[in-house]
Scaffold this active site. Structure first.
Site, PDB file in Angstrom:
ATOM      1  N   ALA A 283       0.865  -1.178   0.000  1.00  0.00           N
ATOM      2  CA  ALA A 283       0.000   0.000   0.000  1.00  0.00           C
ATOM      3  C   ALA A 283       0.904   1.231   0.000  1.00  0.00           C
ATOM      4  O   ALA A 283       2.084   1.136   0.341  1.00  0.00           O
ATOM      5  CB  ALA A 283      -0.874  -0.016   1.245  1.00  0.00           C
TER       6      ALA A 283
ATOM      7  N   GLY B 142       0.467  -5.112   0.596  1.00  0.00           N
ATOM      8  CA  GLY B 142      -0.642  -5.113  -0.352  1.00  0.00           C
ATOM      9  C   GLY B 142      -0.247  -5.734  -1.688  1.00  0.00           C
ATOM     10  O   GLY B 142      -1.092  -6.289  -2.394  1.00  0.00           O
TER      11      GLY B 142
ATOM     12  N   GLU C  86      -0.639  -9.285  -1.294  1.00  0.00           N
ATOM     13  CA  GLU C  86      -2.086  -9.550  -1.179  1.00  0.00           C
ATOM     14  C   GLU C  86      -2.744  -9.550  -2.565  1.00  0.00           C
ATOM     15  O   GLU C  86      -3.637 -10.355  -2.837  1.00  0.00           O
ATOM     16  CB  GLU C  86      -2.736  -8.520  -0.246  1.00  0.00           C
ATOM     17  CG  GLU C  86      -2.297  -8.749   1.214  1.00  0.00           C
ATOM     18  CD  GLU C  86      -2.770  -7.672   2.174  1.00  0.00           C
ATOM     19  OE1 GLU C  86      -2.464  -6.490   1.930  1.00  0.00           O
ATOM     20  OE2 GLU C  86      -3.441  -8.004   3.161  1.00  0.00           O
TER      21      GLU C  86
ATOM     22  N   GLU D 242       3.833  -5.709   7.093  1.00  0.00           N
ATOM     23  CA  GLU D 242       2.993  -4.703   7.762  1.00  0.00           C
ATOM     24  C   GLU D 242       3.325  -4.549   9.234  1.00  0.00           C
ATOM     25  O   GLU D 242       3.262  -3.454   9.791  1.00  0.00           O
ATOM     26  CB  GLU D 242       1.511  -5.058   7.598  1.00  0.00           C
ATOM     27  CG  GLU D 242       0.934  -4.797   6.213  1.00  0.00           C
ATOM     28  CD  GLU D 242       1.135  -5.951   5.251  1.00  0.00           C
ATOM     29  OE1 GLU D 242       1.966  -6.852   5.540  1.00  0.00           O
ATOM     30  OE2 GLU D 242       0.472  -5.963   4.202  1.00  0.00           O
TER      31      GLU D 242
HETATM   32  N1  3HC Z   1       4.629   3.507   0.048  1.00  0.00           N
HETATM   33  C1  3HC Z   1       5.128   4.714  -0.259  1.00  0.00           C
HETATM   34  N2  3HC Z   1       6.429   4.932  -0.523  1.00  0.00           N
HETATM   35  C2  3HC Z   1       7.246   3.879  -0.463  1.00  0.00           C
HETATM   36  C3  3HC Z   1       6.799   2.591  -0.149  1.00  0.00           C
HETATM   37  C4  3HC Z   1       5.419   2.412   0.117  1.00  0.00           C
HETATM   38  N3  3HC Z   1       4.888   1.221   0.415  1.00  0.00           N
HETATM   39  N4  3HC Z   1       7.851   1.745  -0.157  1.00  0.00           N
HETATM   40  C5  3HC Z   1       8.912   2.480  -0.485  1.00  0.00           C
HETATM   41  N5  3HC Z   1       8.564   3.769  -0.670  1.00  0.00           N
HETATM   42  C6  3HC Z   1       9.429   4.882  -1.071  1.00  0.00           C
HETATM   43  C7  3HC Z   1      10.511   5.153  -0.043  1.00  0.00           C
HETATM   44  O1  3HC Z   1      10.048   6.024   0.949  1.00  0.00           O
HETATM   45  C8  3HC Z   1      11.610   5.748  -0.875  1.00  0.00           C
HETATM   46  O2  3HC Z   1      11.265   7.094  -1.113  1.00  0.00           O
HETATM   47  P1  3HC Z   1      12.415   8.214  -1.241  1.00  0.00           P
HETATM   48  O3  3HC Z   1      13.250   7.787  -2.413  1.00  0.00           O
HETATM   49  O4  3HC Z   1      11.648   9.456  -1.429  1.00  0.00           O
HETATM   50  O5  3HC Z   1      13.178   8.148   0.066  1.00  0.00           O
HETATM   51  C9  3HC Z   1      11.467   5.020  -2.213  1.00  0.00           C
HETATM   52  O6  3HC Z   1      10.145   4.459  -2.218  1.00  0.00           O
HETATM   53  C10 3HC Z   1      12.444   3.887  -2.397  1.00  0.00           C
HETATM   54  O7  3HC Z   1      12.411   3.072  -1.236  1.00  0.00           O
HETATM   55  P2  3HC Z   1      13.733   2.503  -0.561  1.00  0.00           P
HETATM   56  O8  3HC Z   1      14.741   3.578  -0.424  1.00  0.00           O
HETATM   57  O9  3HC Z   1      13.294   1.775   0.645  1.00  0.00           O
HETATM   58  O10 3HC Z   1      14.218   1.501  -1.709  1.00  0.00           O
HETATM   59  P3  3HC Z   1      14.870   0.077  -1.596  1.00  0.00           P
HETATM   60  O11 3HC Z   1      15.085  -0.374  -2.986  1.00  0.00           O
HETATM   61  O12 3HC Z   1      15.991   0.098  -0.621  1.00  0.00           O
HETATM   62  O13 3HC Z   1      13.744  -0.871  -0.936  1.00  0.00           O
HETATM   63  C11 3HC Z   1      11.566  -1.821  -0.668  1.00  0.00           C
HETATM   64  C12 3HC Z   1      12.577  -1.160  -1.632  1.00  0.00           C
HETATM   65  C13 3HC Z   1      12.095  -3.174  -0.190  1.00  0.00           C
HETATM   66  C14 3HC Z   1      10.296  -2.003  -1.415  1.00  0.00           C
HETATM   67  C15 3HC Z   1      11.369  -0.914   0.574  1.00  0.00           C
HETATM   68  O14 3HC Z   1      11.089   0.381   0.135  1.00  0.00           O
HETATM   69  C16 3HC Z   1      10.255  -1.335   1.493  1.00  0.00           C
HETATM   70  O15 3HC Z   1      10.437  -2.219   2.310  1.00  0.00           O
HETATM   71  N6  3HC Z   1       9.101  -0.685   1.345  1.00  0.00           N
HETATM   72  C17 3HC Z   1       7.981  -0.886   2.262  1.00  0.00           C
HETATM   73  C18 3HC Z   1       7.260  -2.142   1.992  1.00  0.00           C
HETATM   74  C19 3HC Z   1       6.102  -2.268   2.928  1.00  0.00           C
HETATM   75  O16 3HC Z   1       6.188  -2.075   4.117  1.00  0.00           O
HETATM   76  N7  3HC Z   1       4.944  -2.623   2.373  1.00  0.00           N
HETATM   77  C20 3HC Z   1       3.762  -2.774   3.163  1.00  0.00           C
HETATM   78  C21 3HC Z   1       3.022  -1.493   3.159  1.00  0.00           C
HETATM   79  S1  3HC Z   1       1.614  -1.562   4.217  1.00  0.00           S
HETATM   80  C22 3HC Z   1       0.471  -2.410   3.345  1.00  0.00           C
HETATM   81  O17 3HC Z   1       0.743  -2.849   2.267  1.00  0.00           O
HETATM   82  C23 3HC Z   1      -0.852  -2.525   4.015  1.00  0.00           C
HETATM   83  C24 3HC Z   1      -1.729  -3.499   3.317  1.00  0.00           C
HETATM   84  O18 3HC Z   1      -1.680  -4.742   3.961  1.00  0.00           O
HETATM   85  C25 3HC Z   1      -3.167  -3.038   3.315  1.00  0.00           C
END
Ligand code: 3HC
Ligand code: NAI
Length: 696
Positions: free
Chosen positions: A63, A102, A105, A125
């Site tokens: 998400a 997500g 998912e 998450e």
């Molecule tokens: N939403 C918004 N922005 C995100 C994002 C997300 N889910 N994931 C990454 N970004 C952004 C980062 O903030 C970063 O922004 P910036 O360049 O402005 O600083 C950019 O994308 C690149 O991210 P990273 O620097 O972390 O890049 P990496 O290549 O090192 O890592 C990644 C990539 C493994 C995908 C890592 O970004 C990550 O772990 N992201 C989060 C994943 C996550 O937690 N997903 C679950 C979200 S909650 C959800 O899905 C709820 C659902 O169940 C309903």
């Protein structure tokens, strides 16, 4: 016109849904709406199956975290997911990069999943204070079983595509280029007449053992002390074994919203962005050149040198260990080999990987052999004279462009740099122990360190899997400087009447990974003892170290000698209270005229945590840390501060700075200790009705 983030295209009998929402294809509102539109188009055309493919470096990484806290816009993700699973035509998800949250998912709602071998799949998450909120808690147990699903959801740690294949989460591991191999796979399914296969249609198998959930709960409560999401995740996985998907998802939604609205989720989402902000240095432009790092030398093959060398070798960087004698080199290499063997035994690495890492090592006792390396990291004894001698030798033997770094914990890096003819290339690289495990790296900038050298180190840190935080020079930098006041309070509380067990328990209950007294025993009491003697402080001459000095002189060095503040079982290392220490504390308190009294847990927590807050604010004021969130990241990753409390600076804001000031003043009145004088920065920020967070 902006390029659409989702496009749909019919290729013969296959409808392809392309998602293109850089950088990580997060499920922002236009993506969710785009998927719905694509499904509507597909419903009306001649396609026989659909393929979801992402452009760029990754499949959907979750998400859109930046949308949390904003008014939700339709279509909501769970509705998109339901629409995918309800498609009358088989849907195939093609995974690459990361399929997270997500994103996974969406993949779980698809009827088939193919993936390139390098993909990481996970439901992270929990690391954001959340639980999977779009069917993940209901579908993952149905696909991989309750236990494997719980392991993924409660740890948040992603798994490899091969592991996912073993678990049945991926149907086909693709070999070759993503788009063509995924298209071939989907067309093959069409040719075989593969049916729609809705995961939500069946229930998850219940675990065999009757007390499975109780056991899992107690296992998790140790690891995720104080967090609310893991408990809900267990409840929801159980639900997947005995309710229909709609019912399960309705409960999941309720729990998700409860988590999303919790202070824990706000704190952990703050941490997510704070971790990414550490790399952004206001005075160093993003395009500052980075120097090439082909090889590194590590001076000293002891506890830290060995661990640092392992990090480098694991990232594929050839590393030369330098020692004073062959015997010490052999001893260091033997420890490194033993560590790899343990990792292989625990399944962290395969034997082939460990062999490949070991092939990156070489060793020497001759500085002339490291003349060509790009970076040297020094990790010899913590003694200024020895460090200066080593740096003078390095300056003479290393090529002119070589960066010289020191892993000193406390010493003045400016002073070390001044012994060389290249102070602009000298930097501190403060790793934490065990260096091959701990993620934090304080990158210590001296007055003269050049921007290129800082940038190179920040990039190298990321390459070797560390979270770098740039800090300035002062005694103990950010982390250890703050620790000093924290540990001091723990010692004073012991003398004033709290027991080691009470202090450790109070801090653990509050959320710290370990209490301060147990940490002292783990680190070894002799380290502080030696450092105090090096500084010319006489044994037992200072109230807050009188007990530790006495214990060391009784040869109670902590865990390594089987006893410190506690006793440790020789076999199990389990700690036991020691009445001898209790009476020793009473005697020392009497000698020092410290009045003993009953101390409650909230005073323990308040004194320890506010000591961190007040010192952190002083550090900020001095410009040793660039922003409050950098201090938080140091504390979360180096000192076991609970992520769901956001870090000491974030926590101060959640308390309210006016309350922090009141509490500091009350402690000053109670103890008469000048350390409780509120830091000037806290007073200024509070006066301006602002928060520390506004400085981020
Ligand atoms: N939403 C918004 N922005 C995100 C994002 C997300 N889910 N994931 C990454 N970004 C952004 C980062 O903030 C970063 O922004 P910036 O360049 O402005 O600083 C950019 O994308 C690149 O991210 P990273 O620097 O972390 O890049 P990496 O290549 O090192 O890592 C990644 C990539 C493994 C995908 C890592 O970004 C990550 O772990 N992201 C989060 C994943 C996550 O937690 N997903 C679950 C979200 S909650 C959800 O899905 C709820 C659902 O169940 C309903
Ligand atoms: P250690 O005693 O385990 O290892 C030091 C090694 O350096 C020994 O193997 C010694 O033989 C070698 N050595 C000494 N002089 C040398 C020289 N002139 N040339 C080459 N090798 C030499 O010490 P440890 O714990 O690894 O500490 C090293 C540095 O790391 C210190 O500055 C310490 O403050 C710092 N540090 C230690 C942490 C810890 O938890 N142990 C954490 C973070 C930093």
């Amino acid at each position: 016109m902006n390029k659409p983030v989702v496009s749909y295209q019919l290729q013969n009998q296959l409808g392809i849904i392309h998602i293109d929402n850089p950088p990580v294809n997060a499920l922002s509102h236009p993506v969710r709406a785009g998927i719905m539109s694509a499904l509507a188009l597909a419903a009306k055309d001649t396609s026989l199956a659909l393929l979801i493919l992402c452009r760029g470096r990754t499949f959907i990484a979750g998400a859109d975290i930046t949308e949390f806290g904003k008014p939700p816009l339709e279509p909501h993700l769970p509705d998109v997911i339901t629409a995918i699973e309800s498609s009358p035509k088989p849907v195939v998800a093609a995974l690459h990069g990361n399929a997270l949250g997500g994103g996974l998912e969406v993949a779980l709602a698809a009827h088939y999943r193919c993936s390139v071998a390098t993909t990481k799949l996970g439901l992270p998450e929990v690391k954001l204070g959340l639980l999977p909120g779009a069917g993940g808690t209901q579908r993952l147990p149905r696909v991989v079983g309750v236990e494997a699903a719980l392991d993924m959801m409660t740890s948040g740690t992603p798994i490899s595509a091969h592991k996912a294949r073993e678990l049945g989460l991926v149907d086909e591991v693709l070999e070759g280029e993503l788009e063509s191999t995924a298209t071939d796979y989907a067309n093959r399914l069409i040719a075989e007449g593969a049916p729609v296969r809705a995961t939500g249609a069946q229930r998850a198998d219940a675990p065999d053992s009757a007390d499975f959930y109780d056991q899992y709960r107690s296992k998790i409560s140790r690891k995720s002390r104080g967090q609310i999401a893991p408990g809900f995740i267990i409840e929801l996985a159980e639900l997947a074994t005995h309710t229909d998907i709609d019912e399960g998802q309705a409960v999941e939604r309720e729990r998700f919203i409860e988590c999303r609205n919790s202070p824990q989720a706000s704190a952990m989402q703050y941490v997510f962005f704070a971790e990414r902000a550490t790399g952004k240095l206001g005075d160093i432009p993003k395009d500052t050149p980075v120097l090439p790092v082909q090889s590194v030398a590590v001076i000293g093959a002891g506890t830290m040198g060995g661990g640092i060398a392992m990090c480098l070798a694991n990232a594929g960087i050839p590393v030369t260990l330098v020692e004073t004698q062959q015997e010490f080199l052999d001893r260091g290499m033997a420890t490194i080999k033993k560590n790899y063997a343990t990792s292989v035994k625990r399944g962290r690495f395969s034997q082939e990987q460990a062999d490949a890492f070991l092939a990156n090592f070489s060793g020497t006792t001759n500085y002339a052999d490291i003349g060509d390396v790009d970076i040297v990291i020094e990790a010899v004894f913590e003694n200024m004279d020895i460090k200066k001698e080593v740096f003078a030798k390095l300056d003479a033997s290393c090529k002119p462009g070589c960066i010289l770094a020191t892993n000193t914990s406390y010493l003045n890096v400016d002073e070390i740099a001044a012994t060389t003819n290249r102070p602009q290339q000298v930097i501190g690289a403060h790793f934490f122990s065990p260096a091959n495990v701990m993620k934090l790296l304080e990158v210590v900038r001296t007055e003269k360190t050049s921007p290129e050298v800082v940038q190179t180190f920040m990039k190298l840190a990321k390459k070797i899997g560390k979270i770098p935080v740039a800090v300035g020079v002062c005694n103990g930098f950010v982390g250890n400087r703050m620790l000093k006041g924290y540990a001091r309070q723990a010692q004073l509380l012991l003398l004033e009447g709290a027991s080691p067990e009470q202090i450790d328990q109070a801090m653990q209950t509050w959320g710290m990974a370990m209490g301060p007294i147990a940490v002292g025993d783990l680190a070894g009491l002799d380290i502080g003892y030696r450092s105090r003697r090096d500084q010319g402080i006489e044994s037992r001459s200072v109230k807050e170290s009188a007990l530790a000095d006495t214990l060391v002189e009784m040869e109670r060095l902590g865990q390594k000698s089987g006893a410190g503040y506690y006793r440790y079982d020789a076999q199990t290392r389990e700690r036991q209270s020691d009445p001898e220490v209790a009476s020793l504390i009473e005697n020392i308190a009497a000698q020092l005229n410290v009045k003993r009294r009953e101390i409650n847990d909230s005073e323990i927590v308040e004194r320890l945590v506010l000591a961190l807050v007040n010192e952190g604010a002083a550090i900020l004021k001095e410009g040793i840390a660039a922003r409050p969130s950098d201090i938080d990241i140091v504390y979360l990753n180096g000192y076991g501060f609970p992520a769901w409390r956001g870090g000491p600076m974030y926590y101060a804001d959640t308390l309210g700075l006016d309350i922090v000031i009141d509490k500091l003043n009350a402690l000053k009145a109670l103890t008469g200790d000048p350390c409780w004088e509120p830091s000037a920065l806290i007073l200024e920020i509070s006066e301006a009705s602002m928060t520390l967070g506004s400085l981020n």
